[in-house]
Scaffold this motif. Structure first.
Motif, PDB file in Angstrom:
ATOM      1  N   GLY A 116     -26.228  24.676 -72.192  1.00  0.00           N
ATOM      2  CA  GLY A 116     -24.954  25.347 -72.408  1.00  0.00           C
ATOM      3  C   GLY A 116     -24.875  26.677 -71.692  1.00  0.00           C
ATOM      4  O   GLY A 116     -25.802  27.090 -70.985  1.00  0.00           O
ATOM      5  N   PRO A 117     -23.755  27.393 -71.834  1.00  0.00           N
ATOM      6  CA  PRO A 117     -23.552  28.651 -71.131  1.00  0.00           C
ATOM      7  C   PRO A 117     -24.673  29.657 -71.367  1.00  0.00           C
ATOM      8  O   PRO A 117     -25.186  29.792 -72.489  1.00  0.00           O
ATOM      9  N   ALA A 118     -25.067  30.338 -70.278  1.00  0.00           N
ATOM     10  CA  ALA A 118     -26.114  31.362 -70.218  1.00  0.00           C
ATOM     11  C   ALA A 118     -27.520  30.773 -70.226  1.00  0.00           C
ATOM     12  O   ALA A 118     -28.499  31.516 -70.186  1.00  0.00           O
ATOM     13  N   HIS A 119     -27.644  29.436 -70.238  1.00  0.00           N
ATOM     14  CA  HIS A 119     -28.953  28.799 -70.184  1.00  0.00           C
ATOM     15  C   HIS A 119     -29.429  28.732 -68.732  1.00  0.00           C
ATOM     16  O   HIS A 119     -28.627  28.576 -67.811  1.00  0.00           O
ATOM     17  N   VAL A 120     -30.742  28.856 -68.534  1.00  0.00           N
ATOM     18  CA  VAL A 120     -31.330  28.830 -67.200  1.00  0.00           C
ATOM     19  C   VAL A 120     -32.068  27.509 -66.998  1.00  0.00           C
ATOM     20  O   VAL A 120     -32.771  27.031 -67.896  1.00  0.00           O
ATOM     21  N   VAL A 121     -31.907  26.926 -65.807  1.00  0.00           N
ATOM     22  CA  VAL A 121     -32.485  25.621 -65.508  1.00  0.00           C
ATOM     23  C   VAL A 121     -33.189  25.679 -64.148  1.00  0.00           C
ATOM     24  O   VAL A 121     -32.668  26.271 -63.200  1.00  0.00           O
ATOM     25  N   VAL A 122     -34.362  25.061 -64.077  1.00  0.00           N
ATOM     26  CA  VAL A 122     -35.043  24.851 -62.799  1.00  0.00           C
ATOM     27  C   VAL A 122     -35.015  23.348 -62.543  1.00  0.00           C
ATOM     28  O   VAL A 122     -35.896  22.608 -62.998  1.00  0.00           O
ATOM     29  N   PRO A 123     -33.983  22.835 -61.859  1.00  0.00           N
ATOM     30  CA  PRO A 123     -33.815  21.385 -61.714  1.00  0.00           C
ATOM     31  C   PRO A 123     -34.891  20.766 -60.834  1.00  0.00           C
ATOM     32  O   PRO A 123     -35.551  21.456 -60.043  1.00  0.00           O
ATOM     33  N   ASP A 124     -35.058  19.446 -61.008  1.00  0.00           N
ATOM     34  CA  ASP A 124     -36.068  18.737 -60.211  1.00  0.00           C
ATOM     35  C   ASP A 124     -35.475  17.652 -59.323  1.00  0.00           C
ATOM     36  O   ASP A 124     -36.186  17.089 -58.489  1.00  0.00           O
ATOM     37  N   GLN A 125     -34.175  17.368 -59.489  1.00  0.00           N
ATOM     38  CA  GLN A 125     -33.545  16.343 -58.666  1.00  0.00           C
ATOM     39  C   GLN A 125     -32.102  16.721 -58.370  1.00  0.00           C
ATOM     40  O   GLN A 125     -31.530  17.614 -59.014  1.00  0.00           O
ATOM     41  N   ILE A 126     -31.509  16.033 -57.406  1.00  0.00           N
ATOM     42  CA  ILE A 126     -30.140  16.321 -57.020  1.00  0.00           C
ATOM     43  C   ILE A 126     -29.447  15.038 -56.583  1.00  0.00           C
ATOM     44  O   ILE A 126     -30.084  14.125 -56.043  1.00  0.00           O
ATOM     45  N   ILE A 127     -28.141  14.948 -56.866  1.00  0.00           N
ATOM     46  CA  ILE A 127     -27.293  13.875 -56.356  1.00  0.00           C
ATOM     47  C   ILE A 127     -26.150  14.533 -55.595  1.00  0.00           C
ATOM     48  O   ILE A 127     -25.504  15.461 -56.102  1.00  0.00           O
ATOM     49  N   ASP A 128     -25.897  14.058 -54.401  1.00  0.00           N
ATOM     50  CA  ASP A 128     -24.918  14.682 -53.508  1.00  0.00           C
ATOM     51  C   ASP A 128     -23.592  13.930 -53.570  1.00  0.00           C
ATOM     52  O   ASP A 128     -23.502  12.778 -53.161  1.00  0.00           O
ATOM     53  N   TYR A 129     -22.554  14.595 -54.067  1.00  0.00           N
ATOM     54  CA  TYR A 129     -21.204  14.038 -54.099  1.00  0.00           C
ATOM     55  C   TYR A 129     -20.292  14.751 -53.091  1.00  0.00           C
ATOM     56  O   TYR A 129     -19.079  14.510 -53.087  1.00  0.00           O
ATOM     57  N   THR A 130     -20.855  15.619 -52.266  1.00  0.00           N
ATOM     58  CA  THR A 130     -20.023  16.341 -51.307  1.00  0.00           C
ATOM     59  C   THR A 130     -19.645  15.442 -50.139  1.00  0.00           C
ATOM     60  O   THR A 130     -20.251  14.384 -49.926  1.00  0.00           O
TER      61      THR A 130
END
Length: 262
Positions: free
Chosen positions: A101-115
């Motif tokens: 939720g808002p103000a939470h910090v995340v170090v992601p490990d994967q990505i999906i590209d929709y651009t």
């Protein structure tokens, strides 16, 4: 007598507010050009303790370049040419996962590209051969580990996983689009994660994302998304982001360049 290897600066891509990191000594600022055009803003050079750092404002200074018009190739090339071999991309994101939720910090490990439609590779034009890079793990494991350890040392609660869904922007998503992304496995949604990550990979740079959740994604709350909500989350969560960067900088600076980029 062997000489000490050159110390590479650590690159930080994000907002200009990051120059308020405690202990940061700004040593210079310079405008540069690349074969791919000019980056979003001048490179701000400084030091955190003994570690040289270079900041780049992704959206310009002042904040004026929308996500789909950022010259990502020039940004990454400018940092590379300045000697950067490890990059932390600081991203404002929307939360899809129930714990993000808002103000939470995340170090992601994967990505999906929709651009779509964004120049997303250095390998184009009159090439001598076609190059396909491995992108199985889009974020560098060592850089992620150092960021996660920095959070633990500061007793900062973060998520050490997450799938970042990169959308085109500049508009926010519909509730139906977020439901689709959730079915795809996305935990976060943002507009600047790609092609930044893949361009860093093409250059052989170590790259990690430090995500600050600034709003619930569309349909994940009982109200529409407002700039007031986003600004409040940034004010609340940016201190955690800055603290993690400060605590991780020495470790990030000790990472050796990958063979491709050395």
């Amino acid at each position: 007598m062997s000489s000490r290897p050159a110390q590479h600066p650590v690159g930080i891509i994000g907002g200009t507010g990051l120059t308020t990191l405690s202990g940061l000594e700004i040593t210079g600022e310079r405008s540069v050009d690349t074969d791919w055009g000019q980056p979003s803003a001048p490179l701000v050079e400084g030091r955190l303790g003994d570690q040289p750092v270079i900041f780049l404002a992704r959206h310009g200074n002042p904040h004026r370049i929308p996500p789909h018009q950022v010259n990502y190739r020039a940004n990454l090339r400018a940092l590379y040419d300045a000697g950067v071999r490890t990059v932390v991309g600081v991203n404002a994101v929307g939360g899809i996962h129930q714990d993000m939720g808002p103000a939470h910090v995340v170090v992601p490990d994967q990505i999906i590209d929709y651009t779509w439609g964004r120049p997303s590779t250095f390998f184009e034009g009159e090439l001598e051969h076609v190059t396909h890079i491995d992108f199985t793990w889009p974020y560098d494991a060592d850089a992620r580990r150092i960021l996660i350890e920095a959070a633990a040392s500061r007793k900062t609660t973060i998520s050490d996983f997450g799938v970042y869904g990169a959308t085109q922007g500049p508009r926010l998503e519909t509730a139906a689009e977020i439901r689709r992304m959730e079915r795809d496995g996305c935990d976060l949604v943002g507009m600047t994660g790609m092609p930044e990550a893949v361009l860093a990979a093409e250059l052989g740079m170590r790259y990690a994302c430090l995500g600050l959740v600034v709003n619930w994604a569309a349909g994940k709350s009982d109200h529409i998304i407002t700039m007031e909500e986003i600004e409040a989350a940034i004010d609340q969560g940016m201190s955690s982001v800055k603290g993690m960067l400060e605590a991780s900088m020495a470790g990030l600076g000790q990472l050796t360049p990958t063979p491709q980029s050395a």
